[in-house]
Design a protein around this motif. Structure first.
Motif, PDB file in Angstrom:
ATOM      1  N   GLY A   1       0.788  -1.223   0.000  1.00  0.00           N
ATOM      2  CA  GLY A   1       0.000   0.000   0.000  1.00  0.00           C
ATOM      3  C   GLY A   1       0.817   1.268   0.000  1.00  0.00           C
ATOM      4  N   GLY A   2       0.095   2.374   0.025  1.00  0.00           N
ATOM      5  CA  GLY A   2       0.725   3.682  -0.026  1.00  0.00           C
ATOM      6  C   GLY A   2       1.200   4.168   1.328  1.00  0.00           C
ATOM      7  N   GLU A   3       1.817   5.329   1.301  1.00  0.00           N
ATOM      8  CA  GLU A   3       2.406   5.881   2.526  1.00  0.00           C
ATOM      9  C   GLU A   3       1.346   6.162   3.579  1.00  0.00           C
ATOM     10  OE1 GLU A   3       5.371   9.554   3.903  1.00  0.00           O
ATOM     11  OE2 GLU A   3       4.800   9.293   1.798  1.00  0.00           O
ATOM     12  N   ARG A   4       0.182   6.653   3.169  1.00  0.00           N
ATOM     13  CA  ARG A   4      -0.874   6.968   4.146  1.00  0.00           C
ATOM     14  C   ARG A   4      -1.334   5.702   4.862  1.00  0.00           C
ATOM     15  NH1 ARG A   4      -5.873  10.029   2.328  1.00  0.00           N
ATOM     16  NH2 ARG A   4      -6.013  10.306   4.591  1.00  0.00           N
ATOM     17  N   ASN A   5      -1.452   4.598   4.127  1.00  0.00           N
ATOM     18  CA  ASN A   5      -1.857   3.341   4.766  1.00  0.00           C
ATOM     19  C   ASN A   5      -0.803   2.862   5.744  1.00  0.00           C
ATOM     20  OD1 ASN A   5      -2.869   3.321   1.712  1.00  0.00           O
ATOM     21  ND2 ASN A   5      -4.405   2.241   2.950  1.00  0.00           N
ATOM     22  N   ARG A   6       0.467   2.930   5.334  1.00  0.00           N
ATOM     23  CA  ARG A   6       1.541   2.451   6.203  1.00  0.00           C
ATOM     24  C   ARG A   6       1.711   3.320   7.437  1.00  0.00           C
ATOM     25  NH1 ARG A   6       4.164   2.393   1.215  1.00  0.00           N
ATOM     26  NH2 ARG A   6       5.564   4.063   1.931  1.00  0.00           N
ATOM     27  N   GLN A   7       1.407   4.606   7.319  1.00  0.00           N
ATOM     28  CA  GLN A   7       1.564   5.510   8.450  1.00  0.00           C
ATOM     29  C   GLN A   7       0.369   5.496   9.394  1.00  0.00           C
ATOM     30  OE1 GLN A   7       2.469   9.393   6.883  1.00  0.00           O
ATOM     31  NE2 GLN A   7       4.648   8.925   6.635  1.00  0.00           N
ATOM     32  N   GLY A   8      -0.684   4.758   9.052  1.00  0.00           N
ATOM     33  CA  GLY A   8      -1.844   4.674   9.933  1.00  0.00           C
ATOM     34  C   GLY A   8      -2.723   5.897   9.911  1.00  0.00           C
ATOM     35  N   SER A   9      -2.896   6.497   8.732  1.00  0.00           N
ATOM     36  CA  SER A   9      -3.649   7.744   8.629  1.00  0.00           C
ATOM     37  C   SER A   9      -5.154   7.560   8.697  1.00  0.00           C
ATOM     38  CB  SER A   9      -3.291   8.459   7.311  1.00  0.00           C
ATOM     39  OG  SER A   9      -1.910   8.716   7.218  1.00  0.00           O
ATOM     40  N   PHE A  10      -5.641   6.328   8.519  1.00  0.00           N
ATOM     41  CA  PHE A  10      -7.090   6.128   8.426  1.00  0.00           C
ATOM     42  C   PHE A  10      -7.731   5.738   9.760  1.00  0.00           C
ATOM     43  CE2 PHE A  10      -5.418   5.393   4.166  1.00  0.00           C
ATOM     44  CZ  PHE A  10      -6.257   6.209   3.409  1.00  0.00           C
ATOM     45  N   GLY A  11      -6.924   5.342  10.747  1.00  0.00           N
ATOM     46  CA  GLY A  11      -7.482   4.958  12.036  1.00  0.00           C
ATOM     47  C   GLY A  11      -8.418   3.773  11.935  1.00  0.00           C
ATOM     48  N   ARG A  12      -7.995   2.764  11.172  1.00  0.00           N
ATOM     49  CA  ARG A  12      -8.907   1.643  10.883  1.00  0.00           C
ATOM     50  C   ARG A  12      -8.119   0.362  10.653  1.00  0.00           C
ATOM     51  NH1 ARG A  12     -11.376   0.238   5.574  1.00  0.00           N
ATOM     52  NH2 ARG A  12     -13.327  -0.881   5.927  1.00  0.00           N
ATOM     53  N   VAL A  13      -8.362  -0.640  11.508  1.00  0.00           N
ATOM     54  CA  VAL A  13      -7.839  -1.990  11.311  1.00  0.00           C
ATOM     55  C   VAL A  13      -8.981  -2.858  10.810  1.00  0.00           C
ATOM     56  CG1 VAL A  13      -6.910  -4.036  12.466  1.00  0.00           C
ATOM     57  CG2 VAL A  13      -6.050  -1.771  13.077  1.00  0.00           C
ATOM     58  N   VAL A  14      -8.700  -3.701   9.823  1.00  0.00           N
ATOM     59  CA  VAL A  14      -9.710  -4.589   9.258  1.00  0.00           C
ATOM     60  C   VAL A  14      -9.300  -6.032   9.495  1.00  0.00           C
ATOM     61  CG1 VAL A  14     -10.925  -5.328   7.162  1.00  0.00           C
ATOM     62  CG2 VAL A  14     -10.316  -2.917   7.459  1.00  0.00           C
ATOM     63  N   VAL A  15     -10.247  -6.863   9.921  1.00  0.00           N
ATOM     64  CA  VAL A  15      -9.984  -8.291  10.055  1.00  0.00           C
ATOM     65  C   VAL A  15     -11.001  -9.053   9.216  1.00  0.00           C
ATOM     66  CG1 VAL A  15     -11.381  -8.464  12.175  1.00  0.00           C
ATOM     67  CG2 VAL A  15      -9.701 -10.236  11.634  1.00  0.00           C
ATOM     68  N   GLY A  16     -10.491  -9.960   8.402  1.00  0.00           N
ATOM     69  CA  GLY A  16     -11.356 -10.824   7.620  1.00  0.00           C
ATOM     70  C   GLY A  16     -11.709 -12.060   8.431  1.00  0.00           C
ATOM     71  N   VAL A  17     -12.986 -12.317   8.611  1.00  0.00           N
ATOM     72  CA  VAL A  17     -13.445 -13.441   9.424  1.00  0.00           C
ATOM     73  C   VAL A  17     -13.958 -14.532   8.501  1.00  0.00           C
ATOM     74  CG1 VAL A  17     -14.988 -14.194  11.271  1.00  0.00           C
ATOM     75  CG2 VAL A  17     -14.035 -11.883  11.308  1.00  0.00           C
ATOM     76  N   GLY A  18     -13.134 -15.558   8.305  1.00  0.00           N
ATOM     77  CA  GLY A  18     -13.509 -16.684   7.460  1.00  0.00           C
ATOM     78  C   GLY A  18     -13.977 -17.855   8.289  1.00  0.00           C
ATOM     79  N   ASP A  19     -14.215 -18.970   7.623  1.00  0.00           N
ATOM     80  CA  ASP A  19     -14.736 -20.148   8.323  1.00  0.00           C
ATOM     81  C   ASP A  19     -13.776 -20.651   9.393  1.00  0.00           C
ATOM     82  OD1 ASP A  19     -16.978 -20.075   6.779  1.00  0.00           O
ATOM     83  OD2 ASP A  19     -16.280 -21.566   5.335  1.00  0.00           O
ATOM     84  N   SER A  20     -12.476 -20.476   9.173  1.00  0.00           N
ATOM     85  CA  SER A  20     -11.488 -20.977  10.129  1.00  0.00           C
ATOM     86  C   SER A  20     -11.054 -19.926  11.139  1.00  0.00           C
ATOM     87  CB  SER A  20     -10.252 -21.479   9.369  1.00  0.00           C
ATOM     88  OG  SER A  20      -9.656 -20.408   8.651  1.00  0.00           O
ATOM     89  N   THR A  21     -11.703 -18.757  11.118  1.00  0.00           N
ATOM     90  CA  THR A  21     -11.268 -17.642  11.953  1.00  0.00           C
ATOM     91  C   THR A  21     -12.053 -17.517  13.241  1.00  0.00           C
ATOM     92  OG1 THR A  21     -10.939 -16.540   9.827  1.00  0.00           O
ATOM     93  CG2 THR A  21     -10.526 -15.233  11.775  1.00  0.00           C
TER      94      THR A  21
END
Length: 291
Positions: A140-160
């Motif tokens: 990703g871009g610099e803004r994503n790496r620097q944490g500019s969005f204040g948002r963590v995403v977790v994908g919840v699959g069948d094994s999660t």
């Protein structure tokens, strides 16, 4: 003693991005930072006595890379304890060995020797698919790496459900003081008459409701343990890898699980994790889950 955050370095631009991200991550969690460089020269030549005054170029390069990356890390945050080491092995083996006693491994997306235009380097892919600890690959871009969005995403699959990936995502949200978006994808069953245009019906609502209930169950324990985390639940129709790729555009970190089956020595990555490692718009954390 806290396990260190380990970052693989090789002098590439991508590994320097990994160092910067890892310094910030170590500071958030109050962890020491360990820089690792893998060098086969150390394995083959390290035990031999040398009678020459000049030093091999590979040795000088390894020392220069680790020293410069150490200085870079200390300048970025002097309060983070930083150490470095040249391990006598190839990059993959060195990182997998270091990962046995690590909070997580951090790698760039491509190394110095990777072919231009590759989406993901072989070292990063192999480490993410085989490590016994979480692996974060810079994307990703610099803004994503620097944490500019204040948002963590977790994908919840069948094994999660109740998995280490969900727990890791909550801990990241706590350390960052940000919100957590939990995403569960669901698929509409194949139509009996594919020539007809599909329409929403009671069956669709049933599948969506099941996905929503599954998501609630998967988050239950961690939601109760971390009431301070603002959790947003998303149940989205579509292929999981496409749904999560869309979600990565304005995320600081994407967290997914990967099953590790006992006795299986190949690359152990599902389709979703594989797609994210190649195409995500933000850093990706692959968290192993024992089958």
């Amino acid at each position: 003693m806290d396990l260190p955050l380990v970052v693989g370095v090789d002098g590439s631009d991508s590994s320097l991005e990994a160092v910067d991200w890892a310094v910030d991550e170590a500071a958030r969690h109050g962890l020491p930072l360990r820089l690792v460089y893998g060098s086969l020269w150390e394995r083959y030549e390290g035990g031999r006595p040398s009678f020459r005054s000049d030093r091999p170029a590979e040795v000088l390069m390894a020392e220069h890379i680790t020293a410069s990356c150490t200085q870079r890390a200390r300048l970025r945050n002097p309060e983070v304890k930083v150490s470095s080491e040249v391990l006598p092995d190839d990059a993959v083996a060195a990182l997998l060995h270091a990962g046995r006693e690590a909070f997580a491994l951090v790698t760039g997306s491509r190394g110095r020797s990777e072919i231009a235009g590759m989406l993901l380097g072989s070292v990063s892919l192999t480490v993410a698919a085989r490590a016994g600890c979480p692996v974060v690959v810079m994307r990703g871009g610099e803004r994503n790496r620097q944490g500019s969005f204040g948002r963590v995403v977790v994908g919840v699959g069948d094994s999660t459900q109740g998995s280490t990936a969900v727990r890791f995502a909550f801990h990241e949200a706590v350390a960052r003081g940000c919100g957590l978006d939990a995403v569960r994808a669901w698929r509409r069953p194949a139509p009996e008459h594919p020539e007809r245009t599909p329409v929403a019906d009671d069956s669709d609502r049933t599948h969506e409701e099941r996905a929503s209930a599954f998501l609630t169950d998967a988050l239950g324990e961690q939601t109760r343990s971390h009431p301070e985390v603002d959790v947003h639940r998303h149940v989205v129709e579509g292929p999981a890898h496409k749904v999560l790729l869309d979600a990565s555009a304005d995320a600081d970190l994407m967290v997914v699980g990967a099953l590790r089956r006992h006795g299986h020595f190949g690359l152990q990555l599902g389709r979703t994790a594989h797609a994210l490692l190649h195409h995500s718009a933000c850093p990706v954390a692959v968290v192993p889950q024992r089958a």
